[in-house]
Design a protein around this motif. Structure first.
Motif, PDB file in Angstrom:
ATOM      1  N   LEU A 176       0.871  -1.268  -0.042  1.00  0.00           N
ATOM      2  CA  LEU A 176      -0.084  -0.042  -0.042  1.00  0.00           C
ATOM      3  C   LEU A 176       0.849   1.183   0.081  1.00  0.00           C
ATOM      4  O   LEU A 176       0.626   2.048  -0.886  1.00  0.00           O
ATOM      5  CB  LEU A 176      -1.183   0.145   1.278  1.00  0.00           C
ATOM      6  CG  LEU A 176      -2.113  -0.818   1.208  1.00  0.00           C
ATOM      7  CD1 LEU A 176      -2.835  -1.077   2.567  1.00  0.00           C
ATOM      8  CD2 LEU A 176      -3.403  -0.207   0.028  1.00  0.00           C
ATOM      9  N   GLU A 177       1.888   1.205   0.727  1.00  0.00           N
ATOM     10  CA  GLU A 177       2.989   2.328   0.868  1.00  0.00           C
ATOM     11  C   GLU A 177       3.505   2.779  -0.552  1.00  0.00           C
ATOM     12  O   GLU A 177       3.419   3.690  -1.133  1.00  0.00           O
ATOM     13  CB  GLU A 177       4.044   2.046   1.651  1.00  0.00           C
ATOM     14  CG  GLU A 177       5.009   3.254   1.995  1.00  0.00           C
ATOM     15  CD  GLU A 177       6.085   2.913   2.794  1.00  0.00           C
ATOM     16  OE1 GLU A 177       6.541   1.982   2.866  1.00  0.00           O
ATOM     17  OE2 GLU A 177       6.876   3.976   3.361  1.00  0.00           O
ATOM     18  N   THR A 178       3.685   1.482  -1.157  1.00  0.00           N
ATOM     19  CA  THR A 178       4.396   1.712  -2.495  1.00  0.00           C
ATOM     20  C   THR A 178       3.360   2.016  -3.339  1.00  0.00           C
ATOM     21  O   THR A 178       3.409   2.938  -4.366  1.00  0.00           O
ATOM     22  CB  THR A 178       4.927   0.050  -3.145  1.00  0.00           C
ATOM     23  OG1 THR A 178       5.756  -0.293  -1.919  1.00  0.00           O
ATOM     24  CG2 THR A 178       5.696   0.328  -4.341  1.00  0.00           C
ATOM     25  N   ALA A 179       2.090   1.943  -3.468  1.00  0.00           N
ATOM     26  CA  ALA A 179       0.982   2.139  -4.428  1.00  0.00           C
ATOM     27  C   ALA A 179       0.607   3.492  -4.109  1.00  0.00           C
ATOM     28  O   ALA A 179       0.590   4.501  -5.007  1.00  0.00           O
ATOM     29  CB  ALA A 179      -0.523   1.341  -4.126  1.00  0.00           C
ATOM     30  N   LEU A 180       0.737   3.897  -2.865  1.00  0.00           N
ATOM     31  CA  LEU A 180       0.609   5.525  -2.663  1.00  0.00           C
ATOM     32  C   LEU A 180       1.642   6.305  -3.077  1.00  0.00           C
ATOM     33  O   LEU A 180       1.226   7.482  -3.984  1.00  0.00           O
ATOM     34  CB  LEU A 180       0.482   5.728  -1.116  1.00  0.00           C
ATOM     35  CG  LEU A 180      -0.993   5.390  -0.430  1.00  0.00           C
ATOM     36  CD1 LEU A 180      -0.705   5.180   1.044  1.00  0.00           C
ATOM     37  CD2 LEU A 180      -1.970   6.349  -0.779  1.00  0.00           C
ATOM     38  N   HIS A 181       2.747   5.836  -3.082  1.00  0.00           N
ATOM     39  CA  HIS A 181       4.285   6.491  -3.727  1.00  0.00           C
ATOM     40  C   HIS A 181       4.078   6.666  -5.109  1.00  0.00           C
ATOM     41  O   HIS A 181       4.877   7.249  -5.972  1.00  0.00           O
ATOM     42  CB  HIS A 181       5.500   6.009  -3.288  1.00  0.00           C
ATOM     43  CG  HIS A 181       5.838   6.519  -2.049  1.00  0.00           C
ATOM     44  ND1 HIS A 181       6.386   7.716  -1.575  1.00  0.00           N
ATOM     45  CD2 HIS A 181       5.510   5.909  -0.658  1.00  0.00           C
ATOM     46  CE1 HIS A 181       6.583   7.973  -0.406  1.00  0.00           C
ATOM     47  NE2 HIS A 181       6.114   6.868   0.139  1.00  0.00           N
ATOM     48  N   ASN A 182       3.089   5.719  -5.527  1.00  0.00           N
ATOM     49  CA  ASN A 182       3.021   5.691  -7.228  1.00  0.00           C
ATOM     50  C   ASN A 182       2.001   6.417  -7.837  1.00  0.00           C
ATOM     51  O   ASN A 182       1.491   6.147  -9.087  1.00  0.00           O
ATOM     52  CB  ASN A 182       2.788   4.189  -7.834  1.00  0.00           C
ATOM     53  CG  ASN A 182       4.184   3.294  -7.808  1.00  0.00           C
ATOM     54  OD1 ASN A 182       4.421   3.000  -8.944  1.00  0.00           O
ATOM     55  ND2 ASN A 182       4.914   3.087  -6.796  1.00  0.00           N
ATOM     56  N   THR A 183       1.265   7.247  -6.978  1.00  0.00           N
ATOM     57  CA  THR A 183       0.212   7.918  -7.373  1.00  0.00           C
ATOM     58  C   THR A 183       0.523   9.598  -7.746  1.00  0.00           C
ATOM     59  O   THR A 183      -0.337  10.379  -7.727  1.00  0.00           O
ATOM     60  CB  THR A 183      -1.012   8.082  -6.284  1.00  0.00           C
ATOM     61  OG1 THR A 183      -0.361   8.963  -5.272  1.00  0.00           O
ATOM     62  CG2 THR A 183      -1.569   6.937  -6.100  1.00  0.00           C
ATOM     63  N   LYS A 184       1.598   9.705  -8.144  1.00  0.00           N
ATOM     64  CA  LYS A 184       2.207  11.029  -8.479  1.00  0.00           C
ATOM     65  C   LYS A 184       1.519  11.742  -9.666  1.00  0.00           C
ATOM     66  O   LYS A 184       1.169  13.177  -9.608  1.00  0.00           O
ATOM     67  CB  LYS A 184       3.853  10.894  -8.983  1.00  0.00           C
ATOM     68  CG  LYS A 184       4.668  10.526  -8.019  1.00  0.00           C
ATOM     69  CD  LYS A 184       6.284  10.890  -8.451  1.00  0.00           C
ATOM     70  CE  LYS A 184       7.000   9.924  -7.497  1.00  0.00           C
ATOM     71  NZ  LYS A 184       7.205   8.400  -7.546  1.00  0.00           N
TER      72      LYS A 184
END
Ligand code: ADP
Length: 250
Positions: A176-184
């Motif tokens: 989830l943390e990675t997915a959040l960082h992938n929402t640029k």
């Protein structure tokens, strides 16, 4: 210029212990108390009382959601906390077969319909578990990507709700943390690193997480090394410059 702030938190823990207005149950269509997160919620809320309330509300279709009261969870939680959980959203995620049976859209619908219900009830905060990623077998990285993009897109159009993603397992936290960082693409990401917590992920675990992320089209984070230190509680805020097109890049 108009700014939209989207408040999303990510925590590792038990959803029944979150200090939010409503929590989401990964329900089955018949709204039967089950195992996993469903079992934890029914147990904490009072199995018989909650079942008596939910049975007449079902069955409901995959991708949809209904609201019940929170029964005993209203007074459960932090000592002295009088606010408690007010409602439980029972959202039915898809059973994952092969990805060719509308699973992606059905999972997105389960998240979206939960957000719509929370808003209709006037709730200000909602906590989600990783719907469908347990016994329903949805690939966890893809599920994290769908959860994050659906929530961010909804909140950009309907600001005001705080969304808490609750990862029970450290793997789900990392995904989830990675997915959040992938929402640029949705705007600038501000991360309040909160409390730091060490996840001791070994090489093998990292390789398998990276493979899952890659399959889901997500970029692994740079700092996810074997000595990775995860952000235990993070706040994500998105600020966009053009309200007429919330999905434009800044
Ligand atoms: P589904 O049937 O939708 O797959 P499960 O309950 O089997 O639902 O699993 C969904 C997710 O809930 C899993 O990622 C599991 O780790 C997580 N989970 C289990 N117990 C809890 C809990 N108490 N709080 C938050 N998440 C939980």
């Amino acid at each position: 210029m108009k700014q939209i702030t989207v408040n999303i938190k990510l925590v590792q823990g038990d959803i029944t212990e979150q200090n939010v207005d409503c929590i989401v149950n990964a329900a089955n269509k018949e709204l039967r108390g089950g195992k996993g997160v469903c079992g934890a919620i029914y147990k904490a809320a009072g199995r018989d009382e909650l079942q008596a309330e939910t049975t007449p509300l079902g069955p409901i279709s995959t991708g949809s959601a209904v609201m019940s009261s929170a029964q005993n969870l209203t007074t459960y939680g932090l000592v002295g906390d009088k606010h408690g959980i007010k409602g439980i959203v029972h959202a039915v995620g898809p059973i994952y077969q092969d990805g060719l049976h509308g699973e992606v859209e059905l999972l997105a619908s389960a998240y979206r319909n939960s957000l719509i219900l929370a808003r209709q009830y006037g709730y200000k905060s909602i906590a989600f578990p990783c719907i469908s990623t347990g016994v329903y077998g949805f690939p966890a990285a893809l599920a994290a990507k769908i959860a994050v993009t659906t929530v961010v897109e909804y909140l950009l159009q309907n600001p005001g709700l705080t969304v808490v993603f609750v990862a029970f397992e450290s793997d789900d936290f990392i995904l989830l943390e990675t997915a959040l960082h992938n929402t640029k693409q949705y705007g600038q990401l501000f991360v309040d690193t909160g409390k730091l917590s060490a996840f001791n992920i070994d090489c093998e675990q990292k390789q398998s997480l990276d493979k899952m992320l890659d399959d889901a089209g997500l970029q692994p984070l740079q700092n996810q090394q074997t000595d990775f230190r995860g952000v235990f509680s993070a706040e994500f805020k998105k600020v966009i410059t053009d309200i007429s097109d919330p999905f434009s890049e800044i």
